[in-house]
Design a protein around this motif. Sequence first.
Motif, PDB file in Angstrom:
ATOM      1  N   SER A  22       0.837  -1.197   0.000  1.00  0.00           N
ATOM      2  CA  SER A  22       0.000   0.000   0.000  1.00  0.00           C
ATOM      3  C   SER A  22       0.873   1.248   0.000  1.00  0.00           C
ATOM      4  CB  SER A  22      -0.897   0.000   1.248  1.00  0.00           C
ATOM      5  OG  SER A  22      -1.521   1.252   1.360  1.00  0.00           O
ATOM      6  N   SER A  23       0.529   2.183  -0.896  1.00  0.00           N
ATOM      7  CA  SER A  23       1.324   3.424  -0.953  1.00  0.00           C
ATOM      8  C   SER A  23       1.084   4.275   0.293  1.00  0.00           C
ATOM      9  CB  SER A  23       0.944   4.211  -2.215  1.00  0.00           C
ATOM     10  OG  SER A  23      -0.450   4.449  -2.175  1.00  0.00           O
ATOM     11  N   ARG A  24       0.043   3.954   1.051  1.00  0.00           N
ATOM     12  CA  ARG A  24      -0.274   4.766   2.236  1.00  0.00           C
ATOM     13  C   ARG A  24       0.553   4.348   3.448  1.00  0.00           C
ATOM     14  NH1 ARG A  24      -6.191   3.516   3.102  1.00  0.00           N
ATOM     15  NH2 ARG A  24      -5.943   4.955   4.819  1.00  0.00           N
ATOM     16  N   VAL A  25       1.247   3.208   3.355  1.00  0.00           N
ATOM     17  CA  VAL A  25       1.935   2.662   4.535  1.00  0.00           C
ATOM     18  C   VAL A  25       3.408   3.063   4.519  1.00  0.00           C
ATOM     19  CG1 VAL A  25       2.654   0.511   5.656  1.00  0.00           C
ATOM     20  CG2 VAL A  25       0.311   0.762   4.802  1.00  0.00           C
ATOM     21  N   THR A  26       3.837   3.651   5.629  1.00  0.00           N
ATOM     22  CA  THR A  26       5.247   4.036   5.735  1.00  0.00           C
ATOM     23  C   THR A  26       6.016   3.147   6.702  1.00  0.00           C
ATOM     24  OG1 THR A  26       4.535   5.648   7.371  1.00  0.00           O
ATOM     25  CG2 THR A  26       4.916   6.470   5.135  1.00  0.00           C
ATOM     26  N   GLN A  27       5.311   2.528   7.642  1.00  0.00           N
ATOM     27  CA  GLN A  27       6.005   1.701   8.654  1.00  0.00           C
ATOM     28  C   GLN A  27       5.161   0.495   8.990  1.00  0.00           C
ATOM     29  OE1 GLN A  27       7.850   2.746  12.532  1.00  0.00           O
ATOM     30  NE2 GLN A  27       7.203   4.786  11.954  1.00  0.00           N
ATOM     31  N   VAL A  28       5.803  -0.679   9.042  1.00  0.00           N
ATOM     32  CA  VAL A  28       5.113  -1.897   9.490  1.00  0.00           C
ATOM     33  C   VAL A  28       5.902  -2.487  10.655  1.00  0.00           C
ATOM     34  CG1 VAL A  28       4.241  -4.177   8.836  1.00  0.00           C
ATOM     35  CG2 VAL A  28       4.298  -2.345   7.135  1.00  0.00           C
ATOM     36  N   VAL A  55      -1.147  -4.878  24.920  1.00  0.00           N
ATOM     37  CA  VAL A  55      -1.674  -3.517  25.095  1.00  0.00           C
ATOM     38  C   VAL A  55      -0.504  -2.542  25.296  1.00  0.00           C
ATOM     39  CG1 VAL A  55      -3.010  -2.030  26.632  1.00  0.00           C
ATOM     40  CG2 VAL A  55      -3.918  -4.261  25.955  1.00  0.00           C
ATOM     41  N   ARG A  56       0.459  -2.945  26.128  1.00  0.00           N
ATOM     42  CA  ARG A  56       1.635  -2.071  26.378  1.00  0.00           C
ATOM     43  C   ARG A  56       2.356  -1.774  25.068  1.00  0.00           C
ATOM     44  NH1 ARG A  56       2.609  -5.048  30.929  1.00  0.00           N
ATOM     45  NH2 ARG A  56       4.193  -6.318  29.908  1.00  0.00           N
ATOM     46  N   LEU A  57       2.525  -2.816  24.256  1.00  0.00           N
ATOM     47  CA  LEU A  57       3.235  -2.633  22.984  1.00  0.00           C
ATOM     48  C   LEU A  57       2.463  -1.650  22.088  1.00  0.00           C
ATOM     49  CD1 LEU A  57       5.504  -3.626  20.960  1.00  0.00           C
ATOM     50  CD2 LEU A  57       3.753  -5.160  20.064  1.00  0.00           C
ATOM     51  N   ALA A  58       1.162  -1.850  21.973  1.00  0.00           N
ATOM     52  CA  ALA A  58       0.368  -0.977  21.098  1.00  0.00           C
ATOM     53  C   ALA A  58       0.385   0.458  21.613  1.00  0.00           C
ATOM     54  CB  ALA A  58      -1.061  -1.497  20.990  1.00  0.00           C
ATOM     55  N   GLU A  59       0.318   0.611  22.938  1.00  0.00           N
ATOM     56  CA  GLU A  59       0.360   1.979  23.493  1.00  0.00           C
ATOM     57  C   GLU A  59       1.703   2.635  23.207  1.00  0.00           C
ATOM     58  OE1 GLU A  59      -0.931   1.221  27.589  1.00  0.00           O
ATOM     59  OE2 GLU A  59      -2.598   2.601  27.164  1.00  0.00           O
ATOM     60  N   ALA A  60       2.774   1.845  23.234  1.00  0.00           N
ATOM     61  CA  ALA A  60       4.114   2.402  22.979  1.00  0.00           C
ATOM     62  C   ALA A  60       4.305   2.707  21.494  1.00  0.00           C
ATOM     63  CB  ALA A  60       5.181   1.415  23.461  1.00  0.00           C
ATOM     64  N   GLU A  61       3.802   1.843  20.622  1.00  0.00           N
ATOM     65  CA  GLU A  61       4.027   2.010  19.183  1.00  0.00           C
ATOM     66  C   GLU A  61       3.075   3.034  18.562  1.00  0.00           C
ATOM     67  OE1 GLU A  61       6.336   0.868  17.302  1.00  0.00           O
ATOM     68  OE2 GLU A  61       7.273  -0.713  18.498  1.00  0.00           O
ATOM     69  N   LYS A  62       1.877   3.197  19.157  1.00  0.00           N
ATOM     70  CA  LYS A  62       0.847   4.111  18.623  1.00  0.00           C
ATOM     71  C   LYS A  62       0.602   3.915  17.122  1.00  0.00           C
ATOM     72  CE  LYS A  62       1.622   7.766  21.998  1.00  0.00           C
ATOM     73  NZ  LYS A  62       2.512   6.925  22.817  1.00  0.00           N
ATOM     74  N   PRO A  63       0.270   2.713  16.696  1.00  0.00           N
ATOM     75  CA  PRO A  63       0.022   2.496  15.258  1.00  0.00           C
ATOM     76  C   PRO A  63      -1.266   3.188  14.824  1.00  0.00           C
ATOM     77  CG  PRO A  63      -0.580   0.547  16.517  1.00  0.00           C
ATOM     78  CD  PRO A  63       0.022   1.506  17.498  1.00  0.00           C
ATOM     79  N   ASP A  64      -1.351   3.492  13.532  1.00  0.00           N
ATOM     80  CA  ASP A  64      -2.603   4.035  12.986  1.00  0.00           C
ATOM     81  C   ASP A  64      -3.622   2.912  12.791  1.00  0.00           C
ATOM     82  OD1 ASP A  64      -1.730   6.817  12.574  1.00  0.00           O
ATOM     83  OD2 ASP A  64      -0.221   5.815  11.336  1.00  0.00           O
ATOM     84  N   LEU A  65      -3.118   1.697  12.641  1.00  0.00           N
ATOM     85  CA  LEU A  65      -4.012   0.536  12.524  1.00  0.00           C
ATOM     86  C   LEU A  65      -3.283  -0.685  13.069  1.00  0.00           C
ATOM     87  CD1 LEU A  65      -6.689  -0.706  11.355  1.00  0.00           C
ATOM     88  CD2 LEU A  65      -5.384  -1.218   9.285  1.00  0.00           C
ATOM     89  N   THR A  66      -3.995  -1.476  13.891  1.00  0.00           N
ATOM     90  CA  THR A  66      -3.462  -2.772  14.339  1.00  0.00           C
ATOM     91  C   THR A  66      -4.278  -3.858  13.658  1.00  0.00           C
ATOM     92  OG1 THR A  66      -2.773  -1.901  16.481  1.00  0.00           O
ATOM     93  CG2 THR A  66      -3.080  -4.287  16.336  1.00  0.00           C
ATOM     94  N   ILE A  67      -3.593  -4.867  13.110  1.00  0.00           N
ATOM     95  CA  ILE A  67      -4.259  -6.021  12.498  1.00  0.00           C
ATOM     96  C   ILE A  67      -3.940  -7.228  13.375  1.00  0.00           C
ATOM     97  CG2 ILE A  67      -4.486  -7.436  10.420  1.00  0.00           C
ATOM     98  CD1 ILE A  67      -3.209  -5.084   8.843  1.00  0.00           C
TER      99      ILE A  67
END
Length: 425
Positions: A22-28, A55-67
Amino acid sequence: MKVLILGSGGREHALAWAVKRSSRVTQVVCAPGNGGMAQIARCAPVDLKSLSAMVRLAEAEKPDLTIVGPELPLSLGIVDELQQRGLRVFGPTRAAAMLESSKGFAKRFLQRHNIPTPNYAVCSSSDEVEKAIEIFHPPIVVKADGLAAGKGVIICDSRNTAAEAAHGLFTGALLGTSEQQLVIEEFIEGDEISFLCLSDGKHVTPLVPAQDHKRIGEGDTGPNTGGMGVYSTDSLLDPAMSEWILHYIAVPTVEGMAAEETPFTGVLYCGLMMTARGPQVLEFNARFGDPETQAILVRLESDLIDVLDACVDGRLADTPLRWSSGASACVVASSGGYPGSYKNGLPITGLAAAAQVPGVQVFHAGTAQVGGQIVTAGGRVLGVTAAADSLDQALARAYQAMAEISFEGMYYRRDIGHRALKGKS
Ligand code: GLY
């Protein structure tokens, strides 16, 4: 966009590969990821059994979307937790994921909504099992209620063996954990189809159909596995049958979940048996299939992020999917001994040569990167996946690539697609 993918299998490698297109994705970020994902994304360690760690990981990474890839984090309620923190996440809530995490819940739901499924009884004691099995003719299917990583279904050729299997599930002798309830089910025959759909809680969009090969041995023999290979081609289901399944199975499921105030958002994987009396739901999964995802995503022409975003935002009805019209196949290379015990840490060679075969993607499952070397780190090691204009060609490409790959004890089935090739599907 920054995307976090939870999981470490071939399914998650395929998701990471599709997301990166996806051209919209800059970081995975893949957590915990595997040796293949480490080559295309940043991997972050996480324990998928620990809700607080995720939850700790997601809070630290602050992704725009989690799959969320696997079922365990969904059943623990990772989607609810991330939503409560204002984080966008693709997948069903804990309550909606019960379609997979409790077979008893799923069977009762199917019955409430008149969705075709084999006859069954939900039992919570050996006494209830004794009474229930009197009304079933052997073979009788005994199913663990909870998640069992593909090991929770036992087909019993007599009432005695069904009673013994039930006892083994209740005591924990069979799976290591004691089941509080289980499902006794009528045995039905036919071809199995994986009919995966996306849902935003209201609308349902089917993905292309696929057929898995769950047994370890050629000719569908030997013990069940997580899946030894899969293919996808439009001729698996004619348009009228696809429409029927959508209308009488997938849509009523999503509408039923919404009516019961547990709307289902994510992938609704309908595991179907195509029987003489029509398609029957054998099971639901609340996630992408593995290895179905590998074969499905190599046929997806739409931007996966646009599609998943539309699910999360409730816009799926306005987001048509585009597919390549040909076929695809994924052949799994497993460790020698799988699904029993096997060795890890064995060097894998030939990956670069395999990836050069036209139309081929080598998705890693149980691999790790140690120094510069990819080594085995699981039962299912690789999913060699190919897309082509026809199923014959997709299989030929996958097997040509597989022939380049080697590790000690490597095993793969040489008959993936055999039911389609015999013209039976
Ligand atoms: N391929 C079977 C599953 O994903 O459960």
